[in-house]
Design an enzyme around this catalytic site. Structure first.
Site, PDB file in Angstrom:
ATOM      1  N   CYS A 100     -36.147  46.036  63.083  1.00 26.31           N
ATOM      2  CA  CYS A 100     -36.899  45.421  62.047  1.00 26.31           C
ATOM      3  C   CYS A 100     -36.798  43.838  62.577  1.00 26.31           C
ATOM      4  CB  CYS A 100     -35.766  45.128  60.719  1.00 26.31           C
ATOM      5  SG  CYS A 100     -36.294  43.854  59.651  1.00 26.31           S
ATOM      6  N   HIS A 121     -39.643  44.268  78.588  1.00 24.76           N
ATOM      7  CA  HIS A 121     -40.575  44.403  77.730  1.00 24.76           C
ATOM      8  C   HIS A 121     -39.841  45.330  76.637  1.00 24.76           C
ATOM      9  CE1 HIS A 121     -43.917  43.328  80.760  1.00 24.76           C
ATOM     10  NE2 HIS A 121     -43.231  42.304  80.563  1.00 24.76           N
TER      11      HIS A 121
HETATM   12  P1  NAD Z   1     -49.867  49.020  85.839  1.00 27.47           P
HETATM   13  O1  NAD Z   1     -50.248  50.384  85.310  1.00 27.47           O
HETATM   14  O2  NAD Z   1     -50.456  47.916  85.907  1.00 27.47           O
HETATM   15  O3  NAD Z   1     -49.291  49.223  87.662  1.00 27.47           O
HETATM   16  C1  NAD Z   1     -48.603  50.406  87.783  1.00 27.47           C
HETATM   17  C2  NAD Z   1     -49.072  50.477  89.376  1.00 27.47           C
HETATM   18  O4  NAD Z   1     -48.344  51.736  90.010  1.00 27.47           O
HETATM   19  C3  NAD Z   1     -50.521  50.807  89.713  1.00 27.47           C
HETATM   20  O5  NAD Z   1     -50.978  49.764  90.749  1.00 27.47           O
HETATM   21  C4  NAD Z   1     -50.514  52.119  90.281  1.00 27.47           C
HETATM   22  O6  NAD Z   1     -51.716  52.215  91.403  1.00 27.47           O
HETATM   23  C5  NAD Z   1     -49.146  52.494  90.758  1.00 27.47           C
HETATM   24  N1  NAD Z   1     -48.778  53.747  90.834  1.00 27.47           N
HETATM   25  C6  NAD Z   1     -48.896  54.846  89.889  1.00 27.47           C
HETATM   26  N2  NAD Z   1     -48.037  55.849  90.179  1.00 27.47           N
HETATM   27  C7  NAD Z   1     -47.662  55.599  91.433  1.00 27.47           C
HETATM   28  C8  NAD Z   1     -47.063  56.506  92.482  1.00 27.47           C
HETATM   29  N3  NAD Z   1     -46.569  57.784  91.823  1.00 27.47           N
HETATM   30  N4  NAD Z   1     -46.604  55.977  93.567  1.00 27.47           N
HETATM   31  C9  NAD Z   1     -46.992  54.725  93.954  1.00 27.47           C
HETATM   32  N5  NAD Z   1     -47.670  54.193  93.070  1.00 27.47           N
HETATM   33  C10 NAD Z   1     -48.038  54.559  91.859  1.00 27.47           C
HETATM   34  O7  NAD Z   1     -48.111  48.965  85.549  1.00 27.47           O
HETATM   35  P2  NAD Z   1     -47.275  47.461  85.170  1.00 27.47           P
HETATM   36  O8  NAD Z   1     -47.354  46.521  86.454  1.00 27.47           O
HETATM   37  O9  NAD Z   1     -45.936  48.033  85.019  1.00 27.47           O
HETATM   38  O10 NAD Z   1     -47.810  46.826  84.081  1.00 27.47           O
HETATM   39  C11 NAD Z   1     -48.121  47.796  82.668  1.00 27.47           C
HETATM   40  C12 NAD Z   1     -47.390  47.195  81.386  1.00 27.47           C
HETATM   41  O11 NAD Z   1     -47.359  48.127  80.288  1.00 27.47           O
HETATM   42  C13 NAD Z   1     -45.790  47.085  81.705  1.00 27.47           C
HETATM   43  O12 NAD Z   1     -45.598  45.832  81.281  1.00 27.47           O
HETATM   44  C14 NAD Z   1     -45.012  48.191  80.763  1.00 27.47           C
HETATM   45  O13 NAD Z   1     -44.312  47.244  79.925  1.00 27.47           O
HETATM   46  C15 NAD Z   1     -46.146  48.810  80.130  1.00 27.47           C
HETATM   47  N6  NAD Z   1     -46.074  50.334  80.234  1.00 27.47           N
HETATM   48  C16 NAD Z   1     -44.842  50.908  80.539  1.00 27.47           C
HETATM   49  C17 NAD Z   1     -45.117  52.328  80.820  1.00 27.47           C
HETATM   50  C18 NAD Z   1     -43.564  52.977  80.890  1.00 27.47           C
HETATM   51  O14 NAD Z   1     -42.748  52.556  80.134  1.00 27.47           O
HETATM   52  N7  NAD Z   1     -43.622  54.019  81.456  1.00 27.47           N
HETATM   53  C19 NAD Z   1     -46.170  52.967  80.735  1.00 27.47           C
HETATM   54  C20 NAD Z   1     -47.516  52.291  80.829  1.00 27.47           C
HETATM   55  C21 NAD Z   1     -47.361  50.921  80.614  1.00 27.47           C
HETATM   56 ZN    ZN Z   2     -34.325  44.533  58.128  1.00 28.97          ZN
END
Ligand code: NAD
Ligand code: ZN
Length: 246
Positions: free
Chosen positions: A126, A118
């Site tokens: 850009c 992602h």
């Molecule tokens: P999600 O939020 O859908 O799922 C995260 C999961 O992790 C949840 O089920 C939660 O219960 C679990 N969790 C959280 N902390 C935990 C811990 N300490 N121990 C165990 N489990 C834990 O996240 P996703 O599936 O990655 O989808 C979210 C989308 O949003 C991704 O595509 C990502 O690109 C983006 N995003 C990225 C970030 C980042 O870069 N840190 C943060 C937020 C969202």
């Molecule tokens: Zn450009």
């Protein structure tokens, strides 16, 4: 700590770690869907909406800079460090991540072993000519003008280097992720609700291809029923003992 999990790590030699927002919550970055998470307060802006008007782009940048307050200064945690160690000793071939926070790079995993599905939120690009723009530079332009920042090279649209909902997936990363997934003997999904596709297709592909599938997440995920090992626990506390980090 599940001993089944420990055994699976010991017995495997080409492990893929697949991470989601959950691995970074212990670094202070909120995840996507947990209660109180940023996205419950500020919904993401779809790619077509971003393209629609300078006003929407300015709003997207406003939200981005707001969200960045949690990202700036975040350091890799025990979970990231354990994975970096497993990469270093040659157990883990690749880290496929949905995260955009750069923390796998910051934990010392070589960029050649990281596949960012992602994109990366620590810089901008850009959309027209692909030039990389640093966020400080974009922020200065944003603060100084009423319009969304334009590319200094071609006047094109500048966007955070992340993949928005509605934006096509990066081809090269998708290809590398598929290659790594098909080559692994153990696929470990960590801290992802496994609801975002096509990313969540990789654990399914690994399993179909004969690899073992382990899922580590504090709560159940959509793919638990096809996994060989499901661990509902905290990530840092589960991964650190594997490499004696704590
Ligand atoms: P999600 O939020 O859908 O799922 C995260 C999961 O992790 C949840 O089920 C939660 O219960 C679990 N969790 C959280 N902390 C935990 C811990 N300490 N121990 C165990 N489990 C834990 O996240 P996703 O599936 O990655 O989808 C979210 C989308 O949003 C991704 O595509 C990502 O690109 C983006 N995003 C990225 C970030 C980042 O870069 N840190 C943060 C937020 C969202
Ligand atoms: Zn450009």
């Amino acid at each position: 700590m599940s001993s089944l999990f420990e055994q699976a790590i010991e017995q495997s030699s080409r492990i893929v770690m697949f991470t989601g927002a959950g691995i970074s919550t212990e670094s202070g970055i909120p995840d996507f869907r947990s209660p109180g998470g940023i996205w419950t307060k500020m919904s993401p802006i779809n790619f077509d909406v971003f393209l629609q008007s300078p006003e929407m782009r300015r709003e997207a940048w406003r939200r981005k800079f707001e969200i960045d307050k949690t990202l700036i200064g975040a350091d890799p945690n025990k979970g990231h460090m354990a994975i970096a160690k497993l990469v270093d000793i040659g157990k883990v071939t690749h880290v496929i991540t949905q995260n955009i926070d750069n923390l796998h790079q910051n934990s010392g995993v070589p960029p050649s072993k990281i596949i960012e599905l992602h994109g990366n939120g620590t810089y901008a690009k850009c959309l027209d000519c692909g030039t990389r723009h640093e966020l400080d530079e974009v922020k200065a332009l944003y603060d100084a003008s009423d319009d969304a920042p334009a590319c200094s090279q071609c006047k094109g649209i500048v966007k955070s280097a992340t993949v928005s909902f509605g934006q096509s997936m990066p081809e090269e990363e998708m290809r590398r992720a598929e290659e790594a997934t098909l080559a692994c003997d153990l696929f470990v999904a960590i801290g992802s609700s496994l609801q975002v596709y096509p990313a969540a297709g990789f654990p399914i592909l690994a399993k179909r291809n004969g690899a073992k599938l382990a899922i580590l997440n504090r709560e159940p995920t959509d793919l638990d029923q096809i996994a060989d090992i499901v661990i509902n626990a905290e990530i840092g506390a589960t991964l650190a003992p594997l490499v004696r980090l704590n």
